[in-house]
Structure formats: C-alpha cells, structure tokens
Design a protein around this motif. Structure first.
Motif, mmCIF file in Angstrom:
data_model
loop_
_atom_site.group_PDB
_atom_site.id
_atom_site.type_symbol
_atom_site.label_atom_id
_atom_site.label_comp_id
_atom_site.label_asym_id
_atom_site.label_seq_id
_atom_site.Cartn_x
_atom_site.Cartn_y
_atom_site.Cartn_z
ATOM 1 N N ASN A 1 -78.578 -114.126 -140.674
ATOM 2 C CA ASN A 1 -78.426 -115.393 -139.965
ATOM 3 C C ASN A 1 -79.665 -115.644 -139.105
ATOM 4 O O ASN A 1 -79.760 -115.187 -137.965
ATOM 5 N N LEU A 2 -80.639 -116.371 -139.661
ATOM 6 C CA LEU A 2 -81.901 -116.598 -138.955
ATOM 7 C C LEU A 2 -81.719 -117.378 -137.656
ATOM 8 O O LEU A 2 -82.209 -116.944 -136.601
ATOM 9 N N PRO A 3 -81.038 -118.538 -137.671
ATOM 10 C CA PRO A 3 -80.859 -119.257 -136.401
ATOM 11 C C PRO A 3 -80.010 -118.469 -135.416
ATOM 12 O O PRO A 3 -80.186 -118.589 -134.197
ATOM 13 N N GLY A 4 -79.077 -117.651 -135.929
ATOM 14 C CA GLY A 4 -78.271 -116.829 -135.042
ATOM 15 C C GLY A 4 -79.127 -115.848 -134.261
ATOM 16 O O GLY A 4 -78.915 -115.622 -133.056
ATOM 17 N N ALA A 5 -80.131 -115.264 -134.931
ATOM 18 C CA ALA A 5 -81.034 -114.331 -134.256
ATOM 19 C C ALA A 5 -81.848 -115.044 -133.182
ATOM 20 O O ALA A 5 -82.033 -114.522 -132.072
ATOM 21 N N LEU A 6 -82.331 -116.244 -133.497
ATOM 22 C CA LEU A 6 -83.121 -116.991 -132.518
ATOM 23 C C LEU A 6 -82.293 -117.342 -131.287
ATOM 24 O O LEU A 6 -82.744 -117.159 -130.143
ATOM 25 N N LEU A 7 -81.089 -117.847 -131.493
ATOM 26 C CA LEU A 7 -80.233 -118.221 -130.362
ATOM 27 C C LEU A 7 -79.828 -117.005 -129.546
ATOM 28 O O LEU A 7 -79.666 -117.100 -128.318
ATOM 29 N N ALA A 8 -79.677 -115.867 -130.203
ATOM 30 C CA ALA A 8 -79.340 -114.647 -129.464
ATOM 31 C C ALA A 8 -80.470 -114.249 -128.524
ATOM 32 O O ALA A 8 -80.228 -113.692 -127.445
ATOM 33 N N VAL A 9 -81.711 -114.546 -128.935
ATOM 34 C CA VAL A 9 -82.866 -114.276 -128.065
ATOM 35 C C VAL A 9 -82.910 -115.273 -126.915
ATOM 36 O O VAL A 9 -83.019 -114.887 -125.739
ATOM 37 N N THR A 10 -82.809 -116.556 -127.210
ATOM 38 C CA THR A 10 -82.939 -117.578 -126.160
ATOM 39 C C THR A 10 -81.784 -117.505 -125.165
ATOM 40 O O THR A 10 -81.958 -117.844 -123.992
ATOM 41 N N ASN A 11 -80.609 -117.057 -125.622
ATOM 42 C CA ASN A 11 -79.451 -116.984 -124.720
ATOM 43 C C ASN A 11 -79.605 -115.915 -123.640
ATOM 44 O O ASN A 11 -78.846 -115.917 -122.668
ATOM 45 N N GLN A 12 -80.569 -115.028 -123.796
ATOM 46 C CA GLN A 12 -80.773 -113.982 -122.804
ATOM 47 C C GLN A 12 -81.944 -114.288 -121.872
ATOM 48 O O GLN A 12 -82.378 -113.432 -121.100
ATOM 49 N N LEU A 13 -82.442 -115.511 -121.970
ATOM 50 C CA LEU A 13 -83.520 -115.961 -121.089
ATOM 51 C C LEU A 13 -82.960 -116.911 -120.033
ATOM 52 O O LEU A 13 -81.882 -117.487 -120.222
ATOM 53 N N PRO A 14 -83.657 -117.089 -118.908
ATOM 54 C CA PRO A 14 -83.218 -118.101 -117.931
ATOM 55 C C PRO A 14 -83.188 -119.495 -118.577
ATOM 56 O O PRO A 14 -84.008 -119.800 -119.440
ATOM 57 N N PHE A 15 -82.244 -120.331 -118.168
ATOM 58 C CA PHE A 15 -82.049 -121.685 -118.712
ATOM 59 C C PHE A 15 -81.934 -121.648 -120.243
ATOM 60 O O PHE A 15 -82.713 -122.286 -120.963
ATOM 61 N N PRO A 16 -80.974 -120.881 -120.755
ATOM 62 C CA PRO A 16 -80.890 -120.678 -122.214
ATOM 63 C C PRO A 16 -80.697 -121.964 -123.004
ATOM 64 O O PRO A 16 -81.265 -122.107 -124.096
ATOM 65 N N LEU A 17 -79.909 -122.908 -122.499
ATOM 66 C CA LEU A 17 -79.665 -124.140 -123.237
ATOM 67 C C LEU A 17 -80.947 -124.932 -123.418
ATOM 68 O O LEU A 17 -81.269 -125.397 -124.532
ATOM 69 N N LEU A 18 -81.694 -125.089 -122.335
ATOM 70 C CA LEU A 18 -82.952 -125.841 -122.403
ATOM 71 C C LEU A 18 -83.934 -125.173 -123.365
ATOM 72 O O LEU A 18 -84.548 -125.849 -124.205
ATOM 73 N N ILE A 19 -84.080 -123.865 -123.261
ATOM 74 C CA ILE A 19 -85.034 -123.148 -124.114
ATOM 75 C C ILE A 19 -84.610 -123.238 -125.578
ATOM 76 O O ILE A 19 -85.442 -123.410 -126.477
ATOM 77 N N SER A 20 -83.306 -123.154 -125.824
ATOM 78 C CA SER A 20 -82.812 -123.269 -127.204
ATOM 79 C C SER A 20 -83.131 -124.640 -127.788
ATOM 80 O O SER A 20 -83.573 -124.752 -128.941
ATOM 81 N N VAL A 21 -82.920 -125.680 -127.003
ATOM 82 C CA VAL A 21 -83.206 -127.043 -127.468
ATOM 83 C C VAL A 21 -84.701 -127.206 -127.744
ATOM 84 O O VAL A 21 -85.100 -127.816 -128.750
ATOM 85 N N LEU A 22 -85.532 -126.661 -126.870
ATOM 86 C CA LEU A 22 -86.980 -126.759 -127.074
ATOM 87 C C LEU A 22 -87.408 -126.031 -128.355
ATOM 88 O O LEU A 22 -88.296 -126.490 -129.071
#
Length: 544
Positions: free
Chosen positions: A403-424
């Motif tokens: 799951n490629l997008p799943g891996a990316l979101l798992a990374v961004t979700n552990q950063l500050p402001f995860p929603l914003l970073i995920s959208v970017l």
C-alpha cells in the motif's frame, strides 16, 4: 557562429509537418494509437487473456533482456561521465551560444519531469519494503540500523545515477546534434540515423520506431495517471472520509487531465515552467520541514551512510544477477520502466536544453539530480524507517499489501500538523504527475506532428487520450492499471535497441562537435603565453 549555423533546422524527413491537425498522415499515429486502443479493448472485454499475455511477455522480457538493460544503464552512465569530464564536456549543444532558459527554470522542469509522481509514493514505500524484506545482495543481519541503511542504499540504486543517466544523457547529445546541426527530425528514429542512414527517416521502418517509443512512453504515463486516481482517492478517504470509489478516482483523473492539457497548450514558457517551479519550491519546503521537525539525526546519518553503502557496492548492485525473481519486481522492473521513457525524454530534453554544454547537461542529469533524488528518498523514506525502528509496525503495518499511499500517510501522520503535511504531499504528487503528463504530451505531439511547436489540437488530443485510457483502466479496478504497469517493461525491449547505438554514437558525435567548435586547439591565452616566452634570435642562450 554564422547565421547559417544558428538557424533553426526546417526538419529533414519531416513528412507530417505540413499536414496540420492531428498528424493523421503519419503512420506512427495509427500504429501507436491503434495499439493503445487494442490494449484498452482487451482490458475491457478480455482482461484475463490480456493479463496472461502481459505476464508471459513480462517474464520473458525480464529474463532474456534484464541483463542487457543492467549493462546498458551502467555503460550509459560511465560513458556519459567520460565525455563530460573530457575536453568534449565543453561542447555547446543546440547550435545556440547561450542557454535560452535560465538555470533554475531548466533544472525545475528536468526534476519534475523525470522524477514524476513515483518519486513521492515510492520514496515512502520502497525503503520500508526493503526494510521488511531485505534485498538478497546484502548479508543477513539482525541490526535494524544496518537493515535500514541497506534499504536506503538499494532505493538509491534504483532511483539514482543509472536511472537518471538513461533518460537524458547520451541520447540527448545525439538528438541535439542531428536535429539542430544536421536538420534531422526531432523524432526517436533519428537516434538510429547513424546506423541505418536516410532510409530510417522516411517510410515504415521510421514509423515503427517512433510508434514503439510513443507506446512505451504513453504506457509509462498512463500508468501513473491511473495510479494517481487510485492513490489520491485512498488518501482522501483516509484523511477526510471521502468515499474511495470510482467517482472520486474519476474526478481526480479528470482534474489532472485538464491541468496538464492546459499546461501543454500554453507551451514550455508558461504552464510547464510555472508548475515545475511551484513544485520544486513546495518539495524544498517539505524537505526543510521534515528535516527540522522529523528524525533529523537519522536523516543526515542515513543519507551519508546510505550513499556510502551504495557507492561502495555500486558495481555489484548494478550487475547483481543472483535472484532473478527479486530482480524482476525491483531492479529490472524499474529500469525497464525508465528505459521506456528514454527516447522521448531525450527529445524533450533536447527541446529545453539549447545552449547548455555537454558537461552541464551530464552533471545536472546524471549527478546532481540523482544526489537530490536520493536525499529526497532519505527525507521521506528515511523518516519512515526511523519511525519504524522506534515503534515497530507504525509504518510496516500501513504498507502491508504493498500500500504505497498508506506508507506515505503513515509517515506524515507522525509529523507535526499531519493533516496539512499530508495534503501538501497530495498536491506535490498531483503536480509531479501533471508535469510528466504535460511534457510527454508535448513530446508525443512533436513526434507525430513533426513540428517543434505542435498545434493545440494535437496536444489536447494526446493529453485527453492518455487520461481517458487511464480512466477506462481504473474503472476495471486496479488490475487494468497493474497490467499496464507490467506492460511498460515489455515495451522496453524494442526501445533498448533504439538506445543501444548511443553508447558509441554519443562519444563520436561529442568528438565531432568538439572539433567543429575548435575545442581541441590549445587555449588561446596559453598559446600567447608560450609565444611570448619563446626564445628569439636576439636573446642570448645559456651556451653564450
């Protein structure tokens, strides 16, 4: 440089430039378009049969031609460096004394076009894939830090020096010389002119060569467009609860079609430059943000050690043949994919690189771009590895099932402001795909029309056709797009033979241009100095 030398070539062998419209008089249009339509019809009505054919062709391609591709990429990189750092490196390409595009714009377009959207999702997914299942070239170890370094090094090999070199070094030199100085058409068939002569420029042989390259690059572009719909739809569902269904995927792909078609119509100087510059700035901003707020120590140390490991094992990794099954889904798959882009990317690079030197082109494409790409993979994928080591399963569980997008979101979700970073990151991925669709739409239109600036109709046609093909395939589920992704590797078989002669034609043409530009003559300052210090009959000698 004389007026004759700086003149734009009219396009020798240009059988379609005067036809206007969609270039319907060009047989390559019917060969490539007909094949794509046949592929789509089989995907709709005979998907099982198509999958069987593609699997057979895929297995045959990687087992028979995989070794050739590995050697081809390695030699392309080495020979490119040799002519770049020799005196031939000072050759100015494109019959233009100064670059027609400033360096930042030029590099932005190169980076966004060649890296494409795969460089976002794969940057998160590939390192964790190699972490979970270690590449066979490395000795087994229980040290998670070393496993992570090895995973990064393997990702660097796949997306680094060799991958970049094959899509824009020796072939670009050959195309630029034969087009801008000899007046041959800006088409893939021109790469084989030194082998076959004028008979390759007209008739069915040239049309078949062009069609093979169009099919390869269309498949390589349609696949990412389709996966964009699938992956962004998944991400929007995970982030906002938007239904992950065909309607959402359709809206995403249609948006991408509109964006890259409008950009292609606006030309190289407008839409493409604007999107590329925006994406480079956004990517740099995300890199800085993750470097500051993410696992900084691991990113820095991982990049240095990963590059060191990759360079230390460079030849063994590039020529590894110990596990053909693993190679078929990793090294050979990626390099077959990149090979398919080769001729059309060379045409695109030739169009935007006039006035650049060979050294500047090779260093940018084969060294600087891979170094930046590897750092990008460390920023995204390296962060994922650090999070996984600190909390086992935090990334690998999300990646389960590839799951490629799943891996990316798992990374961004552990950063500050995860929603914003995920959208970017979603925006970044979309624009990467758009710039690739834009540039390849342009390149295909150039080949079909025979014109350096194809009309809006033909650009729109190919842009829409690739997008509609992606929509049809994703409407069948992920199987249709997956079949196309595997088919990309099959298209690399004929394309590899089109690229092969550049291994010797590239250096020979570089030498010819060096002679034409008097680069083998002694430096004038050095020559004057020698003349001024030469003893004269009036000066006493030591014996006197």
């Amino acid at each position: 440089m004389s007026e004759k030398q700086t003149k734009q070539p009219a396009g020798f062998g240009n059988e379609t430039a005067s036809s206007g419209g969609l270039g319907l008089k060009n047989p390559a249009f019917w060969y490539s378009g007909g094949f794509i339509i046949l592929f789509v019809l089989m995907a709709v009505f005979q998907q099982d049969t198509l999958s069987e054919y593609v699997k057979t062709g895929f297995d045959w391609s990687v087992s028979i031609f995989g070794p050739l591709w590995q050697i081809l990429l390695l030699l392309t990189f080495i020979i490119g460096l040799a002519i770049a750092f020799a005196r031939t490196g000072r050759v100015i390409l494109g019959n233009l004394p100064v670059p027609e595009m400033d360096r930042f714009k030029w590099m932005s377009i190169l980076f966004c076009t060649l890296l494409a959207g795969g460089g976002v999702f794969w940057a998160a997914a590939e390192p964790i894939a190699h972490f979970v299942s270690a590449p066979p070239i490395y000795d087994q170890t229980s040290d998670p830090q070393q496993i992570a370094i090895n995973a990064l090094a393997q990702s660097f090999m796949h997306w680094g020096f060799l991958a970049w070199a094959i899509v824009g070094s020796l072939t670009s030199i050959v195309i630029m010389y034969l087009h801008y100085q000899k007046g041959l058409p800006l088409k893939p068939r021109t790469l084989l002119y030194p082998v076959f002569g004028e008979r390759v420029l007209t008739g069915q042989l040239g049309a078949v060569i062009d069609a093979c390259c169009i099919i390869a690059v269309a498949a390589g572009t349609i696949g990412p467009i389709g996966f964009l719909g699938l992956q962004v739809s998944y991400a929007l569902n995970a982030l906002f609860g938007i239904p992950d269904n065909f309607t959402t995927q359709l809206i995403i792909v249609v948006f991408a079609i509109v964006l890259y078609t409008l950009s292609a119509i606006s030309g190289l100087d407008k839409g493409m430059q604007l999107l590329s510059r925006f994406n480079v700035i956004l990517a740099c901003g995300l890199m800085i943000y993750i470097l500051v707020f993410g696992p900084t120590d691991f990113i820095i140390n991982g990049y240095i050690q990963g590059m060191g490991t990759m360079l230390n094992n460079f030849i063994p990794m590039a020529t590894f043949r110990g596990d053909e099954d693993w190679l078929s889904w990793w090294t050979v798959f990626f390099w077959g994919w990149f090979l398919g882009y080769g001729p059309m990317m060379a045409i695109f690079i030739a169009r935007i690189s006039r006035g650049r030197t060979i050294r500047e082109l090779i260093i940018t494409v084969s060294i600087i771009a891979p170094i930046v790409t590897c750092f990008w993979f460390t920023i995204v994928g390296g962060s994922g590895l650090a999070f996984e080591i600190a909390n086992v399963g935090s990334i690998s569980n999300a990646f389960e099932g590839f799951n490629l997008p799943g891996a990316l979101l798992a990374v961004t979700n552990q950063l500050p402001f995860p929603l914003l970073i995920s959208v970017l990151f979603i925006i970044l991925t979309t624009i990467f795909i758009v710039t690739t669709g834009d540039s390849m739409t342009y390149a295909i239109s150039v080949v079909i029309s025979g014109e350096a600036e194809p009309n809006s109709l033909i650009r729109s046609f190919w842009g829409v056709m690739m997008g509609v093909t992606a929509i049809v395939l994703i409407s069948l589920g992920s199987g249709g797009v997956t079949a196309l992704q595997s088919f990309i590797v099959i298209t690399a078989v004929p394309v590899s033979f089109i690229l092969l002669p550049s291994l010797w034609n590239g250096p020979q043409i570089a030498k010819i241009m060096a002679n034409e530009q008097d680069l083998y003559r002694p430096n004038l300052i050095e020559q004057k100095y020698r003349e001024s210090t030469k003893p004269t009959d009036l000066e006493p000698t030591d014996s006197e």
